[in-house]
Write a protein that holds these residues in place. Structure first.
Motif, short mmCIF file in Angstrom:
data_model
loop_
_atom_site.label_atom_id
_atom_site.label_comp_id
_atom_site.label_asym_id
_atom_site.label_seq_id
_atom_site.Cartn_x
_atom_site.Cartn_y
_atom_site.Cartn_z
N LEU A 105 0.82 -1.21 0.00
CA LEU A 105 0.00 0.00 0.00
C LEU A 105 0.85 1.26 0.00
O LEU A 105 0.54 2.24 -0.70
CB LEU A 105 -0.92 -0.01 1.23
CG LEU A 105 -1.78 1.24 1.45
CD1 LEU A 105 -2.71 1.49 0.27
CD2 LEU A 105 -2.56 1.13 2.76
N ASN A 106 1.94 1.25 0.77
CA ASN A 106 2.77 2.46 0.85
C ASN A 106 3.49 2.77 -0.46
O ASN A 106 3.88 3.92 -0.69
CB ASN A 106 3.80 2.30 1.98
CG ASN A 106 3.18 2.53 3.34
OD1 ASN A 106 2.18 3.22 3.48
ND2 ASN A 106 3.77 1.93 4.36
N VAL A 107 3.68 1.77 -1.31
CA VAL A 107 4.25 2.02 -2.63
C VAL A 107 3.27 2.83 -3.46
O VAL A 107 3.65 3.81 -4.14
CB VAL A 107 4.61 0.70 -3.33
CG1 VAL A 107 5.09 0.97 -4.76
CG2 VAL A 107 5.69 -0.03 -2.55
N TRP A 108 2.00 2.44 -3.43
CA TRP A 108 0.97 3.19 -4.14
C TRP A 108 0.86 4.62 -3.58
O TRP A 108 0.74 5.59 -4.34
CB TRP A 108 -0.37 2.49 -4.03
CG TRP A 108 -0.47 1.21 -4.77
CD1 TRP A 108 -0.40 -0.06 -4.26
CD2 TRP A 108 -0.63 1.05 -6.18
NE1 TRP A 108 -0.52 -1.00 -5.25
CE2 TRP A 108 -0.67 -0.34 -6.45
CE3 TRP A 108 -0.76 1.94 -7.24
CZ2 TRP A 108 -0.83 -0.86 -7.74
CZ3 TRP A 108 -0.94 1.43 -8.53
CH2 TRP A 108 -0.97 0.06 -8.77
N THR A 109 0.89 4.72 -2.26
CA THR A 109 0.78 6.05 -1.64
C THR A 109 1.93 6.94 -2.06
O THR A 109 1.74 8.11 -2.40
CB THR A 109 0.76 5.91 -0.11
OG1 THR A 109 -0.30 5.04 0.28
CG2 THR A 109 0.55 7.27 0.55
N ALA A 110 3.15 6.39 -2.07
CA ALA A 110 4.32 7.18 -2.47
C ALA A 110 4.18 7.66 -3.92
O ALA A 110 4.51 8.81 -4.24
CB ALA A 110 5.59 6.36 -2.31
N ALA A 111 3.68 6.79 -4.79
CA ALA A 111 3.54 7.17 -6.20
C ALA A 111 2.51 8.28 -6.37
O ALA A 111 2.74 9.25 -7.11
CB ALA A 111 3.15 5.94 -7.03
N VAL A 112 1.38 8.16 -5.70
CA VAL A 112 0.31 9.17 -5.83
C VAL A 112 0.77 10.51 -5.27
O VAL A 112 0.56 11.57 -5.89
CB VAL A 112 -0.98 8.68 -5.12
CG1 VAL A 112 -2.01 9.81 -5.04
CG2 VAL A 112 -1.55 7.47 -5.84
N VAL A 113 1.40 10.49 -4.10
CA VAL A 113 1.85 11.74 -3.49
C VAL A 113 2.96 12.38 -4.32
O VAL A 113 3.03 13.61 -4.46
CB VAL A 113 2.33 11.48 -2.04
CG1 VAL A 113 2.91 12.74 -1.42
CG2 VAL A 113 1.16 10.98 -1.18
N PHE A 114 3.84 11.56 -4.90
CA PHE A 114 4.89 12.09 -5.77
C PHE A 114 4.28 12.84 -6.95
O PHE A 114 4.73 13.95 -7.29
CB PHE A 114 5.77 10.94 -6.27
CG PHE A 114 6.83 11.37 -7.24
CD1 PHE A 114 8.08 11.78 -6.80
CD2 PHE A 114 6.59 11.38 -8.62
CE1 PHE A 114 9.07 12.18 -7.68
CE2 PHE A 114 7.57 11.79 -9.51
CZ PHE A 114 8.81 12.19 -9.05
N LEU A 115 3.29 12.26 -7.60
CA LEU A 115 2.66 12.92 -8.76
C LEU A 115 1.98 14.21 -8.34
O LEU A 115 2.06 15.23 -9.06
CB LEU A 115 1.65 11.96 -9.40
CG LEU A 115 2.24 10.75 -10.13
CD1 LEU A 115 1.12 9.83 -10.64
CD2 LEU A 115 3.12 11.20 -11.29
#
Length: 365
Positions: A257-267
């Protein structure tokens, strides 16, 4: 030859104690690391706020709201992302409040802390973007220090490795914070060595802090872009570090889940950093004008009290100005004129420079 080639030449040790008893009070290494990180972040933010014109001590007023809100947000994110530990079959709902047992999510900490800082900034009359940019290099420093708590807890490590910096992991008793021991009294180690992912993140955060500090000093970022740069740097590192962690985590489509969160927040941070423009904002304090005393033949001034209270009163608000106007005010003490009557500083378009001065006082809003 085969056994020798697989035997590591060096290893990183791990502590056998994560909790010390001070009488009946447990002193937890993780909590100490978090507190030291908060102090460092406050110190860095205070210095950067004062360089931008904010009155001394404002960071303490902000931290009073931001720190508790950050802890609450961190816990909420952890509970939402790992609900099975607290709800449903075998769950313990009251454990939601047992933050001393661990379980804080950095995403919730930043979101909750930002909400608390936003509220405090409004009360002080400071634009929130100024606070966020001042915090930008201090926050990754605090995160780096906080990650040392994971080392004491023997947690958040990656897969097996034979690298020289492979980490020894003790089997810990979560109740006492001490390493379990065998019949001979020696601490029990997990077999093999492991990637110290907490150390990778700590080192990455130090690099992010240096990046933000250097680019901000060179480019004079403003309007929250320094904070966006921190978010970009942190999430880029968290993305790949999260991929090599092996602790239990919920997944989406087989990805943590934290991988998805990192990607969304990065964008989201990238879009903000690219779209938002404008020079760095500086602040000139707006002082309250004292009322004149009635005429009298007898002096009403208490000189001893005036000398004892030499520190100026907290400003009523701040006037947002550009760098040249701020430097002129520092040299001469002359503040630029405010906006024309009837205009509102909050109506400034997103791409308009800060050269048009405006007072800011949101304490009553």
């Amino acid at each position: 030859m085969t056994l020798a080639s697989q035997t590591p030449l060096a290893a990183l040790p791990s502590p056998t104690t994560a909790v010390w008893q001070l009488g009946p009070v447990p002193i937890r290494a993780y909590a100490l690391c978090i507190l030291v990180g908060i102090v460092v972040a406050c110190w860095v933010t205070e210095r950067r706020l004062r360089q931008r014109g904010v009155a001394p001590g404002a960071v303490l007023d902000i931290a009073v709201w931001a720190v508790p809100a950050g802890i609450i947000g961190a816990r909420i994110y952890h509970v939402i992302s790992s609900p099975e530990k607290y709800f449903g079959t075998g769950g313990e709902p009251l454990k939601v409040f047992a933050i001393w047992e661990g379980g804080l999510g950095i995403w919730g900490a930043v979101a909750g802390g930002a909400l608390g800082a936003w509220y405090a900034a409004r009360q002080l009359g400071i634009p929130f973007a100024v606070v966020a940019d001042a915090l930008a290099p201090g926050l990754p420093l605090a995160q780096a220090i906080g990650r040392l708590g994971n080392w004491f807890n023997n947690e958040l490590y990656g897969g097996r490795t034979t690298l020289p910096w492979g980490l020894e992991i003790h089997r810990m008793d979560p109740e006492t914070g001490q390493a379990l021991r065998d019949d001979a009294g020696k601490p029990i180690l997990e077999a093999g060595l492991y990637h110290p992912t907490f150390a990778y993140e700590a080192l990455w955060n130090l690099g992010v802090a240096a990046l933000v500090f250097l680019l901000d000093r060179r480019l004079k970022l403003g309007r929250g872009r320094a904070f966006a740069l921190y978010v970009l740097g942190y999430t880029a590192g968290r993305f790949w570090i999260e991929m090599i962690r092996t602790d239990e985590a919920n997944t989406i489509l087989g990805v943590r889940l934290n991988v998805w969160t990192a990607a969304v927040v990065f964008l989201a941070a990238l879009i903000y950093f690219v779209r938002v423009r404008g020079p760095r904002e500086y602040l000139i304090p707006i002082r309250a004008v004292p009322t004149s005393a009635p005429e009298s033949d007898v002096s009403q001034v208490d000189l001893s009290a005036r000398e004892a209270n030499a520190q100026p009163a907290a400003p009523e608000g701040y006037q947002v100005v550009g760098e040249e106007q701020f430097r002129h005010w520092q040299e001469t003490g002359e503040a630029p004129p405010g906006p024309e009557s009837g205009s509102s500083g909050d109506d400034r378009p997103a791409d308009q420079p800060v050269d048009a001065t405006r007072p800011v006082d949101h304490r009553d809003s």
